[in-house]
Design an enzyme around this catalytic site. Structure first.
Site, PDB file in Angstrom:
ATOM      1  N   GLU A  13       1.081  -1.517   0.189  1.00 26.72           N
ATOM      2  CA  GLU A  13      -0.105  -0.129  -0.114  1.00 26.72           C
ATOM      3  C   GLU A  13       1.025   1.245  -0.046  1.00 26.72           C
ATOM      4  OE1 GLU A  13      -4.318  -1.580   1.979  1.00 26.72           O
ATOM      5  OE2 GLU A  13      -2.519  -1.333   3.345  1.00 26.72           O
ATOM      6  N   ASP A 197     -11.748  -6.537  -3.318  1.00 32.27           N
ATOM      7  CA  ASP A 197     -12.531  -7.770  -3.175  1.00 32.27           C
ATOM      8  C   ASP A 197     -13.835  -7.439  -2.707  1.00 32.27           C
ATOM      9  OD1 ASP A 197     -10.556  -7.781  -0.502  1.00 32.27           O
ATOM     10  OD2 ASP A 197     -12.713  -8.386  -0.036  1.00 32.27           O
TER      11      ASP A 197
HETATM   12  N1  ADE Z   1      -9.323  -5.270   3.240  1.00 32.75           N
HETATM   13  C1  ADE Z   1      -9.504  -5.835   1.937  1.00 32.75           C
HETATM   14  N2  ADE Z   1     -10.468  -6.662   1.877  1.00 32.75           N
HETATM   15  C2  ADE Z   1     -10.454  -7.211   3.201  1.00 32.75           C
HETATM   16  C3  ADE Z   1     -11.823  -7.656   3.583  1.00 32.75           C
HETATM   17  N3  ADE Z   1     -12.359  -8.727   2.637  1.00 32.75           N
HETATM   18  N4  ADE Z   1     -11.716  -8.023   5.121  1.00 32.75           N
HETATM   19  C4  ADE Z   1     -11.087  -7.301   5.699  1.00 32.75           C
HETATM   20  N5  ADE Z   1     -10.286  -6.329   5.399  1.00 32.75           N
HETATM   21  C5  ADE Z   1     -10.013  -6.153   3.886  1.00 32.75           C
END
Ligand code: ADE
Length: 229
Positions: A13, A197
């Site tokens: 990041e 995601d």
């Molecule tokens: N950061 C990126 N995706 C995530 C997820 N599914 N759960 C927690 N933190 C995240």
């Protein structure tokens, strides 16, 4: 003009930030590396905290108390909750809550402990700067509550519960802890995430696939912010 802290949780990041910085000086402290640098003539300190609420609280506190930063910008990735957030989309937090903070056994709401707040708002001026940049560049910027917890959520049931309980648009693992620190120390802060995601059954695979590309999208926007602050 003071020093701007730019914080991420993971190396991926902050790498796309550091690649644009000048005069980088590494300072090792508290089992971490802080990168003092300049960006377009502005003093910044960049760091990644490691994942989760505890590490991010520690790093945010040090950026403020040891490195003297007076504004904090967080850049990173998040899991989408809202169905209108797609991979690579940018979302800014208007407020942050801790979805895994639970003393409901004593009759309190989820995310609440006495003398705390369920939802901590981010700085309005920084949000306005972000919206101006997005408008000028034709970038779509979503805004809403971001929920934080010490869990990688890869399950529709948990994601839906977080959505219903906190009206959250996205979830991640550091925003609310950084918010607690900045709020307590009176430091204006801003939390930006690009979606990696959708926090459901394929979240782990999507996260690994899109971490780098989404982190880069978030970092690019943060650099625009630094120029404008
Ligand atoms: N950061 C990126 N995706 C995530 C997820 N599914 N759960 C927690 N933190 C995240």
């Amino acid at each position: 003009m003071g020093t701007i802290a730019i914080l991420g949780a993971m190396r991926e990041e902050i790498e796309p930030l550091l690649s644009h910085m000048d005069n980088i000086k590494e300072v090792n402290y508290a089992n971490n590396i802080f990168y003092e640098a300049s960006f377009k003539g502005k003093d910044v300190v960049v760091a990644y905290s490691k994942i989760g609420k505890v590490f991010s609280s520690l790093t945010a506190t040090l950026l403020i108390e040891k490195f003297g930063c007076d504004t904090l910008l967080f850049s990173g990735v998040a899991g989408a909750i809202s169905s209108d957030l797609k991979i690579g989309d940018l979302v800014i937090a208007d407020g942050l809550c801790q979805h895994d903070l639970d003393i409901t056994a004593f009759g309190h709401p989820h995310g609440y402990v006495p003398e705390g707040e369920v939802c901590i708002p981010t700085d309005v001026r920084l949000r306005e700067i972000a919206k101006d940049i997005a408008k000028a560049k034709g970038i779509e910027l979503k805004e809403g509550i971001i929920a934080t917890g010490d869990q990688f959520v890869a399950c529709s049931d948990r994601k839906n519960w977080v959505k219903e309980t906190f009206n959250a648009h996205a979830l991640e693992m550091e925003g609310a802890s950084v918010a607690v620190v900045c709020n307590a120390l009176n430091i204006p802060f801003f939390i930006l995430r690009a979606i990696s995601d959708t926090a459901d059954g394929s979240a782990d695979i999507d996260f690994d696939t899109f971490l780098d590309s989404s982190a880069k999208i978030s970092a690019g926007f943060i650099l625009e912010m630094v120029e404008r602050i």
